[in-house]
Scaffold this motif. Sequence first.
Motif, PDB file in Angstrom:
ATOM      1  N   MET A 272     -55.581  31.311  42.020  1.00 42.88           N
ATOM      2  CA  MET A 272     -54.664  30.569  41.151  1.00 42.88           C
ATOM      3  C   MET A 272     -54.838  31.053  39.719  1.00 42.88           C
ATOM      4  SD  MET A 272     -54.375  26.445  40.620  1.00 42.88           S
ATOM      5  CE  MET A 272     -54.057  26.173  42.357  1.00 42.88           C
ATOM      6  N   HIS A 273     -53.756  31.467  39.100  1.00 45.41           N
ATOM      7  CA  HIS A 273     -53.815  32.045  37.755  1.00 45.41           C
ATOM      8  C   HIS A 273     -53.088  31.132  36.783  1.00 45.41           C
ATOM      9  CE1 HIS A 273     -54.066  34.967  34.582  1.00 45.41           C
ATOM     10  NE2 HIS A 273     -52.764  35.018  34.468  1.00 45.41           N
ATOM     11  N   PHE A 274     -53.697  30.913  35.620  1.00 44.46           N
ATOM     12  CA  PHE A 274     -53.109  30.034  34.624  1.00 44.46           C
ATOM     13  C   PHE A 274     -52.670  30.847  33.421  1.00 44.46           C
ATOM     14  CE2 PHE A 274     -55.607  27.316  37.258  1.00 44.46           C
ATOM     15  CZ  PHE A 274     -54.847  26.168  37.344  1.00 44.46           C
ATOM     16  N   MET A 275     -51.394  30.714  33.081  1.00 49.89           N
ATOM     17  CA  MET A 275     -50.811  31.467  31.978  1.00 49.89           C
ATOM     18  C   MET A 275     -50.847  30.643  30.698  1.00 49.89           C
ATOM     19  SD  MET A 275     -49.825  34.340  33.313  1.00 49.89           S
ATOM     20  CE  MET A 275     -48.661  34.970  32.097  1.00 49.89           C
ATOM     21  N   ARG A 276     -51.049  31.314  29.596  1.00 45.89           N
ATOM     22  CA  ARG A 276     -50.975  30.652  28.298  1.00 45.89           C
ATOM     23  C   ARG A 276     -49.621  30.943  27.664  1.00 45.89           C
ATOM     24  NH1 ARG A 276     -56.871  31.423  25.333  1.00 45.89           N
ATOM     25  NH2 ARG A 276     -58.096  30.410  26.958  1.00 45.89           N
ATOM     26  N   PHE A 277     -49.081  29.934  26.996  1.00 42.47           N
ATOM     27  CA  PHE A 277     -47.838  30.159  26.271  1.00 42.47           C
ATOM     28  C   PHE A 277     -47.994  29.624  24.859  1.00 42.47           C
ATOM     29  CE2 PHE A 277     -47.458  26.217  28.647  1.00 42.47           C
ATOM     30  CZ  PHE A 277     -47.060  25.312  27.676  1.00 42.47           C
ATOM     31  N   LYS A 278     -47.088  29.984  23.992  1.00 38.99           N
ATOM     32  CA  LYS A 278     -47.230  29.657  22.578  1.00 38.99           C
ATOM     33  C   LYS A 278     -46.989  28.170  22.335  1.00 38.99           C
ATOM     34  CE  LYS A 278     -45.876  34.199  20.802  1.00 38.99           C
ATOM     35  NZ  LYS A 278     -44.930  34.930  19.958  1.00 38.99           N
ATOM     36  N   THR A 279     -47.840  27.589  21.485  1.00 37.14           N
ATOM     37  CA  THR A 279     -47.662  26.216  21.054  1.00 37.14           C
ATOM     38  C   THR A 279     -47.820  26.165  19.548  1.00 37.14           C
ATOM     39  OG1 THR A 279     -50.003  25.804  21.377  1.00 37.14           O
ATOM     40  CG2 THR A 279     -48.561  25.228  23.191  1.00 37.14           C
ATOM     41  N   LYS A 280     -47.282  25.118  18.958  1.00 35.42           N
ATOM     42  CA  LYS A 280     -47.386  24.952  17.516  1.00 35.42           C
ATOM     43  C   LYS A 280     -48.445  23.895  17.213  1.00 35.42           C
ATOM     44  CE  LYS A 280     -42.502  26.063  16.712  1.00 35.42           C
ATOM     45  NZ  LYS A 280     -41.236  25.572  16.145  1.00 35.42           N
ATOM     46  N   LYS A 281     -49.423  24.254  16.422  1.00 35.38           N
ATOM     47  CA  LYS A 281     -50.504  23.327  16.136  1.00 35.38           C
ATOM     48  C   LYS A 281     -50.003  22.082  15.414  1.00 35.38           C
ATOM     49  CE  LYS A 281     -54.342  26.546  16.170  1.00 35.38           C
ATOM     50  NZ  LYS A 281     -55.568  26.991  15.488  1.00 35.38           N
ATOM     51  N   SER A 282     -48.899  22.171  14.712  1.00 28.84           N
ATOM     52  CA  SER A 282     -48.389  21.016  13.995  1.00 28.84           C
ATOM     53  C   SER A 282     -47.986  19.887  14.927  1.00 28.84           C
ATOM     54  CB  SER A 282     -47.165  21.411  13.144  1.00 28.84           C
ATOM     55  OG  SER A 282     -46.134  21.917  13.977  1.00 28.84           O
ATOM     56  N   HIS A 283     -47.744  20.199  16.204  1.00 26.63           N
ATOM     57  CA  HIS A 283     -47.376  19.164  17.162  1.00 26.63           C
ATOM     58  C   HIS A 283     -48.521  18.189  17.411  1.00 26.63           C
ATOM     59  CE1 HIS A 283     -44.150  21.922  19.163  1.00 26.63           C
ATOM     60  NE2 HIS A 283     -43.663  21.233  18.170  1.00 26.63           N
ATOM     61  N   LEU A 284     -49.738  18.690  17.284  1.00 23.39           N
ATOM     62  CA  LEU A 284     -50.872  17.925  17.785  1.00 23.39           C
ATOM     63  C   LEU A 284     -51.971  17.775  16.741  1.00 23.39           C
ATOM     64  CD1 LEU A 284     -51.003  19.592  21.290  1.00 23.39           C
ATOM     65  CD2 LEU A 284     -50.175  17.312  20.779  1.00 23.39           C
ATOM     66  N   ARG A 285     -51.575  17.523  15.512  1.00 26.13           N
ATOM     67  CA  ARG A 285     -52.577  17.320  14.479  1.00 26.13           C
ATOM     68  C   ARG A 285     -53.253  15.967  14.660  1.00 26.13           C
ATOM     69  NH1 ARG A 285     -48.694  19.448  10.177  1.00 26.13           N
ATOM     70  NH2 ARG A 285     -47.980  17.315  10.257  1.00 26.13           N
ATOM     71  N   GLY A 286     -54.479  15.860  14.189  1.00 27.54           N
ATOM     72  CA  GLY A 286     -55.160  14.580  14.262  1.00 27.54           C
ATOM     73  C   GLY A 286     -56.630  14.736  13.951  1.00 27.54           C
ATOM     74  N   ILE A 287     -57.335  13.612  13.946  1.00 22.37           N
ATOM     75  CA  ILE A 287     -58.770  13.631  13.768  1.00 22.37           C
ATOM     76  C   ILE A 287     -59.388  13.913  15.123  1.00 22.37           C
ATOM     77  CG2 ILE A 287     -60.772  12.260  13.077  1.00 22.37           C
ATOM     78  CD1 ILE A 287     -58.815  10.553  11.418  1.00 22.37           C
ATOM     79  N   TYR A 288     -60.236  14.912  15.213  1.00 22.89           N
ATOM     80  CA  TYR A 288     -60.801  15.289  16.497  1.00 22.89           C
ATOM     81  C   TYR A 288     -62.075  14.498  16.761  1.00 22.89           C
ATOM     82  CZ  TYR A 288     -57.585  19.141  15.746  1.00 22.89           C
ATOM     83  OH  TYR A 288     -56.469  19.890  15.486  1.00 22.89           O
ATOM     84  N   TYR A 289     -62.210  13.985  17.966  1.00 27.34           N
ATOM     85  CA  TYR A 289     -63.269  13.041  18.285  1.00 27.34           C
ATOM     86  C   TYR A 289     -64.424  13.675  19.039  1.00 27.34           C
ATOM     87  CZ  TYR A 289     -60.510   9.138  16.682  1.00 27.34           C
ATOM     88  OH  TYR A 289     -59.808   8.273  15.895  1.00 27.34           O
TER      89      TYR A 289
ATOM     90  N   PRO B 223     -48.825  22.236  44.922  1.00 23.77           N
ATOM     91  CA  PRO B 223     -49.742  23.156  44.238  1.00 23.77           C
ATOM     92  C   PRO B 223     -49.124  23.917  43.068  1.00 23.77           C
ATOM     93  CG  PRO B 223     -50.069  23.299  46.598  1.00 23.77           C
ATOM     94  CD  PRO B 223     -48.862  22.430  46.393  1.00 23.77           C
ATOM     95  N   GLU B 224     -47.900  24.399  43.227  1.00 25.21           N
ATOM     96  CA  GLU B 224     -47.280  25.175  42.153  1.00 25.21           C
ATOM     97  C   GLU B 224     -47.000  24.308  40.934  1.00 25.21           C
ATOM     98  OE1 GLU B 224     -46.125  28.415  40.112  1.00 25.21           O
ATOM     99  OE2 GLU B 224     -47.027  28.396  42.111  1.00 25.21           O
ATOM    100  N   THR B 225     -46.486  23.094  41.182  1.00 24.79           N
ATOM    101  CA  THR B 225     -46.225  22.176  40.078  1.00 24.79           C
ATOM    102  C   THR B 225     -47.520  21.740  39.427  1.00 24.79           C
ATOM    103  OG1 THR B 225     -44.252  21.381  41.226  1.00 24.79           O
ATOM    104  CG2 THR B 225     -45.070  20.031  39.418  1.00 24.79           C
ATOM    105  N   SER B 226     -48.561  21.553  40.230  1.00 25.18           N
ATOM    106  CA  SER B 226     -49.874  21.186  39.697  1.00 25.18           C
ATOM    107  C   SER B 226     -50.377  22.249  38.731  1.00 25.18           C
ATOM    108  CB  SER B 226     -50.876  21.009  40.841  1.00 25.18           C
ATOM    109  OG  SER B 226     -50.505  19.932  41.674  1.00 25.18           O
ATOM    110  N   LYS B 227     -50.171  23.501  39.103  1.00 23.07           N
ATOM    111  CA  LYS B 227     -50.591  24.609  38.233  1.00 23.07           C
ATOM    112  C   LYS B 227     -49.837  24.566  36.903  1.00 23.07           C
ATOM    113  CE  LYS B 227     -49.223  28.832  39.068  1.00 23.07           C
ATOM    114  NZ  LYS B 227     -49.078  30.185  39.681  1.00 23.07           N
ATOM    115  N   GLU B 228     -48.544  24.268  36.958  1.00 24.05           N
ATOM    116  CA  GLU B 228     -47.746  24.179  35.737  1.00 24.05           C
ATOM    117  C   GLU B 228     -48.243  23.058  34.831  1.00 24.05           C
ATOM    118  OE1 GLU B 228     -43.796  23.676  37.141  1.00 24.05           O
ATOM    119  OE2 GLU B 228     -43.614  25.725  37.919  1.00 24.05           O
ATOM    120  N   ILE B 229     -48.584  21.923  35.439  1.00 24.85           N
ATOM    121  CA  ILE B 229     -49.071  20.790  34.655  1.00 24.85           C
ATOM    122  C   ILE B 229     -50.403  21.138  33.993  1.00 24.85           C
ATOM    123  CG2 ILE B 229     -49.937  18.419  34.788  1.00 24.85           C
ATOM    124  CD1 ILE B 229     -46.840  18.728  34.972  1.00 24.85           C
TER     125      ILE B 229
END
Length: 250
Positions: free
Chosen positions: A1-18, A189-195
């Motif tokens: 099972m291979h997991f692909m990375r795709f581009k995300t914008k850090k501004s979507h998920l700013r916050g205080i990290y716990y 399984p395929e949808t699980s991989k996408e999630i």
Amino acid sequence: MHFMRFKTKKSHLRGIYYMIEFLNVSKKYKSSQVMALNDFTAKIDKGEFVFVVGKSGAGKSTVLKLLIRETNVDKGKILVNDKDITRFRRRKIAVLRRNFGTVFQDFRLLTNKTVYENVAFAMEVLRASNRQIKKRVPEALELVGLADKMNQKPYQLSGGEQQRVAIARAIVNNPSLLLADEPTGNLDPETSKEIMNLFLNINITGTTVIVATHEKNIVDAMQKRVIHLDKGVLVSDVKQGGYNDDALLD
């Protein structure tokens, strides 16, 4: 099972990290007298991706429930940024939860609302402005690949798409911590991989991700940190391993 990375914008998920610490935590449910956690100790650093694994009844879901204070400990402490959340009163618990996103196996979508409205609802309860909602909801839906389905109702979507809506709802308020309880339990399984790809890329932006699961194939393929529980007891804590890796964390 291979997991692909795709581009995300850090501004979507700013916050205080716990940073999270479980210190000698024990929990027994009175209804069943089952010891859900027994002297459990673990530390989760900011930005980590952690799987909590084990058989049914191992204590996986209890770890997440304790973090959002859906239930509380019988013994021990849980520190979030050095504050003991086991002592929090209702008002502080509400504030704590605002910084967390949660995803469940059964999606928990509002069937009478559209995809857009389901995600927006998470912002409305925090009294976000209409301007903020109109900006962030489309961003969250784009991130999970559902920008073109925002006007549909949950019943018009596949199971995988419904889970993506749940994820968009969980991240729309820029959470510092994302908790997922068996998020792929009802998916193929395929949808699980996408999630799991989504979780991986959300984690890349800096959000701490904790996933409770029994999906061995996913855990083995991703090679992230694995906390293994058995009947409430910590069996192993592996920095980078699979479901059945018994090596202890250094």
